[in-house]
Design a protein around this motif. Sequence first.
Motif, PDB file in Angstrom:
ATOM      1  N   GLY A 199       0.757  -1.240   0.000  1.00  0.00           N
ATOM      2  CA  GLY A 199       0.000   0.000   0.000  1.00  0.00           C
ATOM      3  C   GLY A 199       0.790   1.294   0.000  1.00  0.00           C
ATOM      4  N   PRO A 200       1.837   1.434   0.830  1.00  0.00           N
ATOM      5  CA  PRO A 200       2.525   2.736   0.910  1.00  0.00           C
ATOM      6  C   PRO A 200       3.478   3.038  -0.241  1.00  0.00           C
ATOM      7  CG  PRO A 200       2.711   1.478   2.965  1.00  0.00           C
ATOM      8  CD  PRO A 200       2.241   0.539   1.914  1.00  0.00           C
ATOM      9  N   TRP A 201       3.573   2.183  -1.248  1.00  0.00           N
ATOM     10  CA  TRP A 201       4.564   2.360  -2.296  1.00  0.00           C
ATOM     11  C   TRP A 201       3.923   2.906  -3.560  1.00  0.00           C
ATOM     12  CZ3 TRP A 201       9.681   1.155  -1.151  1.00  0.00           C
ATOM     13  CH2 TRP A 201       9.860   0.544   0.096  1.00  0.00           C
ATOM     14  N   GLU A 202       4.656   3.764  -4.257  1.00  0.00           N
ATOM     15  CA  GLU A 202       4.137   4.353  -5.486  1.00  0.00           C
ATOM     16  C   GLU A 202       3.928   3.297  -6.565  1.00  0.00           C
ATOM     17  OE1 GLU A 202       6.606   7.538  -6.751  1.00  0.00           O
ATOM     18  OE2 GLU A 202       6.285   8.721  -4.941  1.00  0.00           O
ATOM     19  N   GLN A 203       4.808   2.311  -6.598  1.00  0.00           N
ATOM     20  CA  GLN A 203       4.691   1.229  -7.574  1.00  0.00           C
ATOM     21  C   GLN A 203       4.900  -0.081  -6.855  1.00  0.00           C
ATOM     22  OE1 GLN A 203       7.242   1.580 -10.995  1.00  0.00           O
ATOM     23  NE2 GLN A 203       6.940  -0.534 -11.637  1.00  0.00           N
ATOM     24  N   ALA A 204       3.960  -0.993  -6.997  1.00  0.00           N
ATOM     25  CA  ALA A 204       4.041  -2.300  -6.360  1.00  0.00           C
ATOM     26  C   ALA A 204       3.660  -3.349  -7.398  1.00  0.00           C
ATOM     27  CB  ALA A 204       3.112  -2.370  -5.149  1.00  0.00           C
ATOM     28  N   ASP A 205       4.656  -4.052  -7.900  1.00  0.00           N
ATOM     29  CA  ASP A 205       4.426  -5.099  -8.891  1.00  0.00           C
ATOM     30  C   ASP A 205       4.534  -6.455  -8.218  1.00  0.00           C
ATOM     31  OD1 ASP A 205       4.181  -3.350 -11.149  1.00  0.00           O
ATOM     32  OD2 ASP A 205       6.349  -3.055 -11.048  1.00  0.00           O
ATOM     33  N   ARG A 206       3.599  -7.334  -8.576  1.00  0.00           N
ATOM     34  CA  ARG A 206       3.596  -8.671  -7.982  1.00  0.00           C
ATOM     35  C   ARG A 206       3.789  -9.722  -9.065  1.00  0.00           C
ATOM     36  NH1 ARG A 206      -0.854 -11.612  -4.035  1.00  0.00           N
ATOM     37  NH2 ARG A 206      -0.085 -13.740  -4.354  1.00  0.00           N
ATOM     38  N   PHE A 207       4.639 -10.697  -8.732  1.00  0.00           N
ATOM     39  CA  PHE A 207       4.887 -11.834  -9.601  1.00  0.00           C
ATOM     40  C   PHE A 207       4.784 -13.094  -8.753  1.00  0.00           C
ATOM     41  CE2 PHE A 207       7.346  -8.132 -10.835  1.00  0.00           C
ATOM     42  CZ  PHE A 207       6.930  -7.939 -12.149  1.00  0.00           C
ATOM     43  N   ASP A 208       4.684 -14.221  -9.405  1.00  0.00           N
ATOM     44  CA  ASP A 208       4.598 -15.499  -8.688  1.00  0.00           C
ATOM     45  C   ASP A 208       5.741 -16.398  -9.115  1.00  0.00           C
ATOM     46  OD1 ASP A 208       2.132 -15.180  -7.122  1.00  0.00           O
ATOM     47  OD2 ASP A 208       1.205 -14.963  -9.086  1.00  0.00           O
ATOM     48  N   ALA A 209       6.319 -17.094  -8.152  1.00  0.00           N
ATOM     49  CA  ALA A 209       7.439 -18.000  -8.412  1.00  0.00           C
ATOM     50  C   ALA A 209       7.230 -19.266  -7.601  1.00  0.00           C
ATOM     51  CB  ALA A 209       8.766 -17.340  -8.054  1.00  0.00           C
ATOM     52  N   ASP A 210       6.631 -20.257  -8.243  1.00  0.00           N
ATOM     53  CA  ASP A 210       6.444 -21.558  -7.580  1.00  0.00           C
ATOM     54  C   ASP A 210       5.748 -21.406  -6.228  1.00  0.00           C
ATOM     55  OD1 ASP A 210       7.784 -22.843  -9.722  1.00  0.00           O
ATOM     56  OD2 ASP A 210       9.699 -22.274  -8.836  1.00  0.00           O
ATOM     57  N   GLN A 211       4.616 -20.721  -6.251  1.00  0.00           N
ATOM     58  CA  GLN A 211       3.737 -20.505  -5.094  1.00  0.00           C
ATOM     59  C   GLN A 211       4.323 -19.543  -4.058  1.00  0.00           C
ATOM     60  OE1 GLN A 211       2.546 -24.421  -3.670  1.00  0.00           O
ATOM     61  NE2 GLN A 211       1.049 -24.596  -5.327  1.00  0.00           N
ATOM     62  N   LEU A 212       5.363 -18.820  -4.440  1.00  0.00           N
ATOM     63  CA  LEU A 212       5.850 -17.696  -3.639  1.00  0.00           C
ATOM     64  C   LEU A 212       5.381 -16.408  -4.305  1.00  0.00           C
ATOM     65  CD1 LEU A 212       9.582 -18.711  -3.044  1.00  0.00           C
ATOM     66  CD2 LEU A 212       7.692 -18.947  -1.420  1.00  0.00           C
ATOM     67  N   ALA A 213       5.005 -15.416  -3.499  1.00  0.00           N
ATOM     68  CA  ALA A 213       4.728 -14.082  -4.029  1.00  0.00           C
ATOM     69  C   ALA A 213       6.023 -13.292  -4.046  1.00  0.00           C
ATOM     70  CB  ALA A 213       3.692 -13.369  -3.169  1.00  0.00           C
ATOM     71  N   VAL A 214       6.283 -12.630  -5.168  1.00  0.00           N
ATOM     72  CA  VAL A 214       7.461 -11.779  -5.315  1.00  0.00           C
ATOM     73  C   VAL A 214       6.963 -10.361  -5.547  1.00  0.00           C
ATOM     74  CG1 VAL A 214       9.558 -11.332  -6.631  1.00  0.00           C
ATOM     75  CG2 VAL A 214       8.777 -13.694  -6.295  1.00  0.00           C
ATOM     76  N   LEU A 215       7.197  -9.482  -4.572  1.00  0.00           N
ATOM     77  CA  LEU A 215       6.760  -8.088  -4.654  1.00  0.00           C
ATOM     78  C   LEU A 215       7.957  -7.210  -4.953  1.00  0.00           C
ATOM     79  CD1 LEU A 215       4.527  -7.888  -1.439  1.00  0.00           C
ATOM     80  CD2 LEU A 215       3.842  -8.560  -3.743  1.00  0.00           C
TER      81      LEU A 215
END
Length: 206
Positions: free
Chosen positions: A167-183
């Motif tokens: 929430g507090p970040w201007e840009q927050a991209d999310r990806f998935d890596a083998d059931q891990l969230a990568v922010l």
Amino acid sequence: MYVARAEWEEHYSDGKGFRRLGDKERRLLSEHVPAPGDGGRALEVGCGTGDLSVFLTSLGYGVDAVDYADSAIARARERHPDADRVRWICGDVERDDPVDLHPGGYDLVVLRLVVPFLTDRTSVLRGLGERLRPGGAVVVITPVAAHTPPERRGIALDEDEIRVLAGPWEQADRFDADQLAVLVLRGACPTGTGATAADRQRPGGR
């Protein structure tokens, strides 16, 4: 999920570790947070036995690798004796003041399998964000509660917790890596603004 330092010391002294760094995680880091063209400085919080820190050197970074278990740092040094671009540091980023961090700040800060164990996640990420150089990023890699057995829920974040982190970040991209969230988080708001990424996407937002 708070775990006492003595328990982490025992964990690494007994030869235990955590999930190994996966190929998809490596690809995402290579693609989204390569080192600046003239090199860069990275910080890994909770480095464990050091595999991720050493991988970051292959992307062009000099790395400060921090863990608050002496036994983890000892194993990292033993495991990677030739990692001359990694500075191994024993300290607790959440509680020790001061931890011997680089005074010039960082182009990248990575917390892998660490955030669920922090007592005050928002405060820690805000403080780390303040150490970023212009254009830098904080990367959080975490298990997701939906993919984690109930008895191990404490090591994972649910979707609400992930949204709070982003929430507090201007840009927050999310990806998935083998059931891990990568922010991949960029552009932290000044302390106390209360603005979120969603706010800034609304008419009149920043």
